[in-house]
Structures are given as C-alpha cells and as structure tokens.
Design an enzyme around this catalytic site. Structure first.
Site, short mmCIF file in Angstrom:
data_model
loop_
_atom_site.label_atom_id
_atom_site.label_comp_id
_atom_site.label_asym_id
_atom_site.label_seq_id
_atom_site.Cartn_x
_atom_site.Cartn_y
_atom_site.Cartn_z
CE LYS A 35 -0.50 45.20 57.72
NZ LYS A 35 -1.29 46.32 57.26
N GLY B 144 -5.91 48.99 57.08
CA GLY B 144 -5.50 49.75 58.25
C GLY B 144 -6.28 51.05 58.44
CD GLU C 6 1.02 47.81 54.93
OE1 GLU C 6 1.77 46.97 55.45
OE2 GLU C 6 -0.10 48.09 55.40
CB SER D 58 -10.50 47.40 58.21
OG SER D 58 -9.59 48.46 57.96
CG HIS E 81 0.77 43.77 52.02
ND1 HIS E 81 0.70 45.12 52.28
CD2 HIS E 81 -0.18 43.18 52.78
CE1 HIS E 81 -0.26 45.32 53.18
NE2 HIS E 81 -0.81 44.16 53.49
CD GLU F 5 -4.52 42.59 52.11
OE1 GLU F 5 -4.86 42.18 53.22
OE2 GLU F 5 -3.44 43.15 51.92
CG ASN G 180 0.64 41.11 57.14
OD1 ASN G 180 1.79 40.99 57.56
ND2 ASN G 180 0.31 42.01 56.22
P1 PGA Z 1 -5.54 45.47 58.38
O1 PGA Z 1 -4.36 44.97 57.42
O2 PGA Z 1 -6.33 44.24 58.75
O3 PGA Z 1 -4.85 46.09 59.56
O4 PGA Z 1 -6.36 46.43 57.59
C1 PGA Z 1 -4.58 44.01 56.42
C2 PGA Z 1 -3.32 43.79 55.63
O5 PGA Z 1 -2.57 44.74 55.41
O6 PGA Z 1 -3.04 42.65 55.19
#
Ligand code: PGA
Length: 264
Positions: free
Chosen positions: A12, A177, A100, A217, A98, A171, A10
């Site tokens: 982003k 992140g 976010e 992560s 997601h 998640e 992903n």
């Molecule tokens: P990350 O993001 O691996 O940077 O923690 C995962 C995601 O948001 O899908």
C-alpha cells in the site's frame, strides 16, 4: 491439480526507497532456498520503489509488482501510470480493482475491466481483486456480487491469456485491515464458487490453472489454515507483509503446505 502456494505482499502507501531496499536486504539474509522453494513470492510496492527493489532483489526469486495502473497506452492523465511503465521499471504483475481503489477512488468494474485487458495485452499479470462488503454479506448477496464482478471484469478475456497470467484475489471488504478474517468455511465456499465460475467461463483446463488468493487480515498465525483449503492457492497480505520477518515466515508456511499439496 496442484498449484504453488503464493504469498503476495501489498505494501500500500508504505515505505520510502531506503526502507524498501532495507526490507529486501533483510529478506535476503533470512532466505534459505530449501525452506521456501515451493512457495511463490510476490511483492506489490509503491511505484517509486519498483525499480530500486527489483535491483536489490536480484538474487531472490521474488517478483515485484505495482498496486494499480491506468488502462490507456499513454496520454494526458496526470498522476497515472501505464502498463508499459510498470514493466519498464521491472514489475511483472499489478494489483487491479483493490477495494481501496474502488472505495476511495471511485473505480468501477468497467474501468477495472479495461485495466485487466490492458495488463494482459502487455503481458503483465493482473491480480484482480473482488469481494463483498459487510452489508452485502449480511443480506446473503456475496456469491451474486462476486459472480457479477467476475463477469464484468473478465469480459472478453481469452482463455489463453487467463491461463498464463490471470490471478484472482478474494478479499471480503469487511476483513481488510480490520483484524477480522473470514472463517475457513466462508473462504472455502466463496473460493469453490469462484473456481466453478472460472471453469465454466474459461473451460476446465484453464479454470483449474488460475491461482485464487485470499486476502484480509492474513498473518503467519492464520495463513496455514487458509492455504490448506483446496481452492485457496495463497494470500494477498497487507499489514503482515511490511516486516521482512513476518513475510518470510509466511513464505516458509506456504512452501511447506505447497509441498503437501503436491503430494496429494
Ligand atoms: P490486510 O490487507 O492484510 O492488512 O488486511 C490486505 C489487502 O488489502 O490486500
């Protein structure tokens, strides 16, 4: 039942078109079919990069997808994108719900549900993201939150649609992140309960087919321990999917674990 191990990147809001194409060229030069053939590779890129990335990826079995979409067919929704447009640009899947999107853009389960239905209707694979916040985990509500999200976002989805197209990504919001990964035991517990929910809701045959990814992560160092777990069929990866070398390293790990899982 054995399911291929998936690595879904992903990106982003990262990468311009030349950067996206450069990534794919580098990935192509690293790719050795024999090392990654048992893994499934997906990459969710910015909308502007879907078409050029898809063109550049031609010879690789790498699926390109979007990171969001609107639930309407078309209409006056400035700044939005429709399922048909994603398909038209070459996407085969879309990340929906997601955290976010939920937290920065106020998306709720009702809207996400409607998007999941639309994606399925159009033949676009949704990767439905669910997960608890730190606050919800601290008071022991994670299982409840997850089953509420599943219930709300998958209402009315048929077993046939789910079997062919649906993917789920667990998640935990506190692990995205942040460098904090849930322990394998935490992941196992939640994934087992998601699998149980899916089997109850869609019937065992379909419930067993749906890929369950873990996200938060994930990187080459911790991927193996996670995807060895029985109900963890892959990972949704943000930061570590931005470099072709680390993305490829994760595909190699996924492929070797996939082969072992096939043998069991
Ligand atoms: P990350 O993001 O691996 O940077 O923690 C995962 C995601 O948001 O899908």
């Amino acid at each position: 039942m054995s399911r291929p191990v998936v690595v879904a990147g992903n990106w982003k809001m990262y990468k311009t078109i030349p950067e996206a194409v450069g990534f794919v060229k580098k990935l192509t030069s690293l790719w050795k079919e024999s090392q990654v053939q048992s893994a499934k590779a997906l990459l969710a890129v910015p909308f502007t990069a879907i078409y050029p990335t898809k063109e550049a990826v031609a010879s690789l079995p790498l699926e390109i997808g979007g990171q969001n979409m609107h639930d309407a067919e078309s209409g006056s929704f400035t700044g939005e994108i429709a399922a048909k447009m994603l398909l038209d640009a070459g996407a085969t899947f879309v990340i929906l719900g997601h955290s976010e999107r939920r937290h920065f853009f106020g998306e709720d389960d009702a809207f996400i549900h409607s998007k999941v239905k639309k994606a399925l209707e159009e033949g676009l694979k949704p990767i439905l993201c669910i997960g608890e916040t730190l606050e919800q985990r601290e008071i022991g509500r994670e299982h409840e939150v997850i089953s509420e999200q599943l219930q709300a976002c998958l209402k009315g989805v048929s077993s046939d649609q789910a079997a062919d197209l649906l993917h789920i990504a667990y998640e935990p919001v506190w692990a995205i992140g942040t460098g904090k990964t849930a322990t394998p035991q935490m992941v196992q517990e939640v994934h087992d309960s998601i699998r149980e929910w899916l089997c109850r809701h869609f019937g065992k045959e379909t419930g067993e087919k749906i890929p369950l990814l873990y996200g938060g992560s994930v990187k080459p160092d911790n991927l193996e321990g996670l995807v060895r777990l029985e109900n963890v069929d892959g990972a949704l990866v943000g930061g570590a999917a931005l470099q072709p070398e680390t993305f490829y390293a994760m595909l190699e790990i996924a492929s070797s674990v996939s082969k072992e899982k096939e043998r069991v």
